[in-house]
Design a protein around this motif. Sequence first.
Motif, PDB file in Angstrom:
ATOM      1  N   CYS A   6       0.862  -1.175   0.000  1.00  0.00           N
ATOM      2  CA  CYS A   6       0.000   0.000   0.000  1.00  0.00           C
ATOM      3  C   CYS A   6       0.897   1.223   0.000  1.00  0.00           C
ATOM      4  O   CYS A   6       1.654   1.440   0.950  1.00  0.00           O
ATOM      5  CB  CYS A   6      -0.892  -0.004   1.240  1.00  0.00           C
ATOM      6  SG  CYS A   6      -1.862   1.509   1.405  1.00  0.00           S
ATOM      7  N   ASN A   7       0.838   2.026  -1.049  1.00  0.00           N
ATOM      8  CA  ASN A   7       1.709   3.202  -1.130  1.00  0.00           C
ATOM      9  C   ASN A   7       1.116   4.446  -0.479  1.00  0.00           C
ATOM     10  O   ASN A   7       1.736   5.507  -0.482  1.00  0.00           O
ATOM     11  CB  ASN A   7       2.126   3.480  -2.578  1.00  0.00           C
ATOM     12  CG  ASN A   7       0.960   3.753  -3.499  1.00  0.00           C
ATOM     13  OD1 ASN A   7      -0.158   4.014  -3.076  1.00  0.00           O
ATOM     14  ND2 ASN A   7       1.219   3.673  -4.802  1.00  0.00           N
ATOM     15  N   THR A   8      -0.075   4.328   0.106  1.00  0.00           N
ATOM     16  CA  THR A   8      -0.699   5.479   0.773  1.00  0.00           C
ATOM     17  C   THR A   8      -0.822   5.284   2.282  1.00  0.00           C
ATOM     18  O   THR A   8      -1.413   6.134   2.961  1.00  0.00           O
ATOM     19  CB  THR A   8      -2.097   5.769   0.177  1.00  0.00           C
ATOM     20  OG1 THR A   8      -2.913   4.601   0.302  1.00  0.00           O
ATOM     21  CG2 THR A   8      -1.995   6.195  -1.280  1.00  0.00           C
ATOM     22  N   GLY A  56       3.680   4.301   3.445  1.00  0.00           N
ATOM     23  CA  GLY A  56       3.607   3.268   2.424  1.00  0.00           C
ATOM     24  C   GLY A  56       4.539   3.535   1.260  1.00  0.00           C
ATOM     25  O   GLY A  56       5.180   2.619   0.739  1.00  0.00           O
ATOM     26  N   ALA A  57       4.640   4.784   0.851  1.00  0.00           N
ATOM     27  CA  ALA A  57       5.564   5.140  -0.231  1.00  0.00           C
ATOM     28  C   ALA A  57       7.004   4.890   0.201  1.00  0.00           C
ATOM     29  O   ALA A  57       7.826   4.401  -0.583  1.00  0.00           O
ATOM     30  CB  ALA A  57       5.368   6.592  -0.648  1.00  0.00           C
ATOM     31  N   VAL A  79       7.644   1.124   0.059  1.00  0.00           N
ATOM     32  CA  VAL A  79       7.867   0.699  -1.328  1.00  0.00           C
ATOM     33  C   VAL A  79       9.305   1.024  -1.739  1.00  0.00           C
ATOM     34  O   VAL A  79      10.001   0.191  -2.328  1.00  0.00           O
ATOM     35  CB  VAL A  79       6.854   1.364  -2.297  1.00  0.00           C
ATOM     36  CG1 VAL A  79       7.251   1.113  -3.750  1.00  0.00           C
ATOM     37  CG2 VAL A  79       5.453   0.857  -2.038  1.00  0.00           C
ATOM     38  N   GLU A  80       9.766   2.233  -1.417  1.00  0.00           N
ATOM     39  CA  GLU A  80      11.149   2.617  -1.721  1.00  0.00           C
ATOM     40  C   GLU A  80      12.133   1.648  -1.073  1.00  0.00           C
ATOM     41  O   GLU A  80      13.096   1.209  -1.714  1.00  0.00           O
ATOM     42  CB  GLU A  80      11.447   4.029  -1.204  1.00  0.00           C
ATOM     43  CG  GLU A  80      10.782   5.146  -1.940  1.00  0.00           C
ATOM     44  CD  GLU A  80      10.990   6.501  -1.260  1.00  0.00           C
ATOM     45  OE1 GLU A  80      11.704   6.574  -0.224  1.00  0.00           O
ATOM     46  OE2 GLU A  80      10.447   7.497  -1.761  1.00  0.00           O
ATOM     47  N   GLU A  99       2.874  -2.005  -6.212  1.00  0.00           N
ATOM     48  CA  GLU A  99       2.255  -1.057  -5.288  1.00  0.00           C
ATOM     49  C   GLU A  99       0.885  -0.638  -5.790  1.00  0.00           C
ATOM     50  O   GLU A  99       0.605  -0.698  -6.977  1.00  0.00           O
ATOM     51  CB  GLU A  99       3.146   0.164  -5.085  1.00  0.00           C
ATOM     52  CG  GLU A  99       3.374   0.971  -6.347  1.00  0.00           C
ATOM     53  CD  GLU A  99       4.288   2.155  -6.123  1.00  0.00           C
ATOM     54  OE1 GLU A  99       3.890   3.108  -5.415  1.00  0.00           O
ATOM     55  OE2 GLU A  99       5.406   2.137  -6.678  1.00  0.00           O
ATOM     56  N   CYS A 138       1.413   0.804   7.092  1.00  0.00           N
ATOM     57  CA  CYS A 138       2.484   0.125   6.331  1.00  0.00           C
ATOM     58  C   CYS A 138       2.154  -1.345   6.105  1.00  0.00           C
ATOM     59  O   CYS A 138       2.818  -2.254   6.620  1.00  0.00           O
ATOM     60  CB  CYS A 138       3.829   0.319   7.001  1.00  0.00           C
ATOM     61  SG  CYS A 138       4.448   2.004   6.814  1.00  0.00           S
TER      62      CYS A 138
END
Length: 135
Positions: A14-16, A33-34, A37-38, A57, A68
């Motif tokens: 989840c990128n948000t 979340g972003a 992902v990174e 993502e 997260c």
Amino acid sequence: MLKPVEDGPAIVACNTCRHSVALREDAEGVRGGARLVEALRAVQAKDARYAGVAVQEMPCLFACNEHCTVHLRAPGKVGYVLGRFTPDADAAQAILDYAVHYAASEHGRVPFKEWPQGVKGHFLVRTPPPGFVAE
């Protein structure tokens, strides 16, 4: 609304997601979340063991109280939603280490003794694959 992706072992992050229960974004205005992902992509890029697991993502897995979160999935295998991670390299490595065991398993069940310490206590939901239920 849906975007096609490869149909193999994957971590869908989840990128948000929030950074934590109390913190939505960091000082740079980036969501947890972003950042996770990174971290997943950075750790994956440094170790060939992780090449067989895609990092994908999408916005909102609807597990907002668990910040997260990631969904681990593969065709014909039980899936898992994990959450409450700190969006950093240690969490990313634990998730990827578990994902390697998961991808190698027959039905998605990984023996507890093979679980990295960093995923213990983070499992939220187990999901059956389409057309099956777990025994």
